[in-house]
Write a protein that holds these residues in place. Sequence first.
Motif, PDB file in Angstrom:
ATOM      1  N   ILE A 136      77.747  56.534  58.638  1.00  0.00           N
ATOM      2  CA  ILE A 136      78.870  55.592  58.709  1.00  0.00           C
ATOM      3  C   ILE A 136      79.268  55.380  60.162  1.00  0.00           C
ATOM      4  O   ILE A 136      79.484  54.242  60.593  1.00  0.00           O
ATOM      5  N   GLU A 137      79.342  56.453  60.923  1.00  0.00           N
ATOM      6  CA  GLU A 137      79.704  56.330  62.333  1.00  0.00           C
ATOM      7  C   GLU A 137      78.679  55.474  63.085  1.00  0.00           C
ATOM      8  O   GLU A 137      79.048  54.595  63.875  1.00  0.00           O
ATOM      9  N   MET A 138      77.393  55.696  62.841  1.00  0.00           N
ATOM     10  CA  MET A 138      76.350  54.915  63.504  1.00  0.00           C
ATOM     11  C   MET A 138      76.432  53.443  63.111  1.00  0.00           C
ATOM     12  O   MET A 138      76.242  52.557  63.949  1.00  0.00           O
ATOM     13  N   ALA A 139      76.728  53.166  61.839  1.00  0.00           N
ATOM     14  CA  ALA A 139      76.846  51.780  61.378  1.00  0.00           C
ATOM     15  C   ALA A 139      78.034  51.085  62.040  1.00  0.00           C
ATOM     16  O   ALA A 139      77.945  49.914  62.417  1.00  0.00           O
ATOM     17  N   ILE A 140      79.150  51.806  62.182  1.00  0.00           N
ATOM     18  CA  ILE A 140      80.326  51.244  62.864  1.00  0.00           C
ATOM     19  C   ILE A 140      79.984  50.943  64.324  1.00  0.00           C
ATOM     20  O   ILE A 140      80.265  49.847  64.823  1.00  0.00           O
ATOM     21  N   ASN A 141      79.358  51.898  64.998  1.00  0.00           N
ATOM     22  CA  ASN A 141      78.984  51.689  66.402  1.00  0.00           C
ATOM     23  C   ASN A 141      77.995  50.542  66.551  1.00  0.00           C
ATOM     24  O   ASN A 141      78.101  49.740  67.485  1.00  0.00           O
ATOM     25  N   HIS A 142      77.039  50.450  65.631  1.00  0.00           N
ATOM     26  CA  HIS A 142      76.052  49.366  65.675  1.00  0.00           C
ATOM     27  C   HIS A 142      76.740  48.005  65.529  1.00  0.00           C
ATOM     28  O   HIS A 142      76.435  47.067  66.263  1.00  0.00           O
TER      29      HIS A 142
ATOM     30  N   MET B  73      84.083  32.394  48.870  1.00  0.00           N
ATOM     31  CA  MET B  73      84.804  33.655  48.991  1.00  0.00           C
ATOM     32  C   MET B  73      84.305  34.397  50.224  1.00  0.00           C
ATOM     33  O   MET B  73      83.107  34.565  50.418  1.00  0.00           O
ATOM     34  N   ASN B  74      85.210  34.838  51.067  1.00  0.00           N
ATOM     35  CA  ASN B  74      84.851  35.591  52.260  1.00  0.00           C
ATOM     36  C   ASN B  74      84.742  37.064  51.918  1.00  0.00           C
ATOM     37  O   ASN B  74      85.575  37.615  51.215  1.00  0.00           O
ATOM     38  N   SER B  75      83.712  37.704  52.459  1.00  0.00           N
ATOM     39  CA  SER B  75      83.593  39.146  52.278  1.00  0.00           C
ATOM     40  C   SER B  75      84.389  39.840  53.377  1.00  0.00           C
ATOM     41  O   SER B  75      84.560  39.287  54.461  1.00  0.00           O
ATOM     42  N   PRO B  76      84.882  41.045  53.090  1.00  0.00           N
ATOM     43  CA  PRO B  76      85.651  41.749  54.112  1.00  0.00           C
ATOM     44  C   PRO B  76      84.761  42.069  55.314  1.00  0.00           C
ATOM     45  O   PRO B  76      83.552  42.209  55.180  1.00  0.00           O
ATOM     46  N   PRO B  77      85.350  42.186  56.496  1.00  0.00           N
ATOM     47  CA  PRO B  77      84.565  42.551  57.673  1.00  0.00           C
ATOM     48  C   PRO B  77      83.815  43.873  57.447  1.00  0.00           C
ATOM     49  O   PRO B  77      84.315  44.782  56.772  1.00  0.00           O
ATOM     50  N   LEU B  78      82.608  43.964  58.013  1.00  0.00           N
ATOM     51  CA  LEU B  78      81.745  45.115  57.777  1.00  0.00           C
ATOM     52  C   LEU B  78      82.386  46.425  58.211  1.00  0.00           C
ATOM     53  O   LEU B  78      82.291  47.425  57.496  1.00  0.00           O
ATOM     54  N   ILE B  79      83.044  46.437  59.350  1.00  0.00           N
ATOM     55  CA  ILE B  79      83.655  47.686  59.810  1.00  0.00           C
ATOM     56  C   ILE B  79      84.720  48.139  58.823  1.00  0.00           C
ATOM     57  O   ILE B  79      84.806  49.326  58.499  1.00  0.00           O
ATOM     58  N   ARG B  80      85.495  47.213  58.314  1.00  0.00           N
ATOM     59  CA  ARG B  80      86.510  47.576  57.315  1.00  0.00           C
ATOM     60  C   ARG B  80      85.856  48.168  56.072  1.00  0.00           C
ATOM     61  O   ARG B  80      86.341  49.147  55.511  1.00  0.00           O
ATOM     62  N   GLN B  81      84.742  47.594  55.648  1.00  0.00           N
ATOM     63  CA  GLN B  81      84.023  48.129  54.488  1.00  0.00           C
ATOM     64  C   GLN B  81      83.545  49.555  54.762  1.00  0.00           C
ATOM     65  O   GLN B  81      83.631  50.422  53.886  1.00  0.00           O
ATOM     66  N   LEU B  82      83.051  49.796  55.966  1.00  0.00           N
ATOM     67  CA  LEU B  82      82.584  51.137  56.320  1.00  0.00           C
ATOM     68  C   LEU B  82      83.736  52.132  56.362  1.00  0.00           C
ATOM     69  O   LEU B  82      83.608  53.272  55.907  1.00  0.00           O
ATOM     70  N   VAL B  83      84.874  51.703  56.888  1.00  0.00           N
ATOM     71  CA  VAL B  83      86.051  52.575  56.913  1.00  0.00           C
ATOM     72  C   VAL B  83      86.515  52.869  55.490  1.00  0.00           C
ATOM     73  O   VAL B  83      86.849  54.018  55.166  1.00  0.00           O
ATOM     74  N   GLU B  84      86.509  51.862  54.630  1.00  0.00           N
ATOM     75  CA  GLU B  84      86.885  52.082  53.231  1.00  0.00           C
ATOM     76  C   GLU B  84      85.968  53.109  52.583  1.00  0.00           C
ATOM     77  O   GLU B  84      86.423  53.962  51.815  1.00  0.00           O
ATOM     78  N   LYS B  85      84.679  53.048  52.895  1.00  0.00           N
ATOM     79  CA  LYS B  85      83.723  54.013  52.350  1.00  0.00           C
ATOM     80  C   LYS B  85      84.056  55.424  52.837  1.00  0.00           C
ATOM     81  O   LYS B  85      84.052  56.367  52.051  1.00  0.00           O
ATOM     82  N   ALA B  86      84.360  55.562  54.133  1.00  0.00           N
ATOM     83  CA  ALA B  86      84.722  56.873  54.683  1.00  0.00           C
ATOM     84  C   ALA B  86      85.999  57.403  54.035  1.00  0.00           C
ATOM     85  O   ALA B  86      86.089  58.586  53.705  1.00  0.00           O
ATOM     86  N   LEU B  87      86.977  56.524  53.834  1.00  0.00           N
ATOM     87  CA  LEU B  87      88.228  56.949  53.194  1.00  0.00           C
ATOM     88  C   LEU B  87      87.979  57.372  51.747  1.00  0.00           C
ATOM     89  O   LEU B  87      88.562  58.352  51.277  1.00  0.00           O
ATOM     90  N   TYR B  88      87.118  56.650  51.049  1.00  0.00           N
ATOM     91  CA  TYR B  88      86.802  56.989  49.656  1.00  0.00           C
ATOM     92  C   TYR B  88      86.101  58.347  49.580  1.00  0.00           C
ATOM     93  O   TYR B  88      86.424  59.170  48.722  1.00  0.00           O
ATOM     94  N   LEU B  89      85.149  58.576  50.488  1.00  0.00           N
ATOM     95  CA  LEU B  89      84.402  59.830  50.499  1.00  0.00           C
ATOM     96  C   LEU B  89      85.198  60.987  51.101  1.00  0.00           C
ATOM     97  O   LEU B  89      84.813  62.144  50.963  1.00  0.00           O
TER      98      LEU B  89
END
Length: 61
Positions: A24-30, A1-17
């Motif tokens: 989150i921004e630093m993690a996306i940039n990293h 099973m493939n996990s979703p791309p990390l940036i997508r996961q971070l965006v999902e977290k931002a949308l949820y919150l």
Amino acid sequence: MNSPPLIRQLVEKALYLKRLTPEIEMAINHELSRTGYISDVDYEALELLMSEMDEGRIRFT
């Protein structure tokens, strides 16, 4: 099973919150710096995040 791309996961977290935190921004940039490219899935997720921010549904805290 493939996990979703990390940036997508971070965006999902931002949308949820309903906010883009500095962490989150630093993690996306990293992740962008680490990989050196952006997948189509991540690009679409970032477009959605920016659109939601433009519409005022996501706050930058």
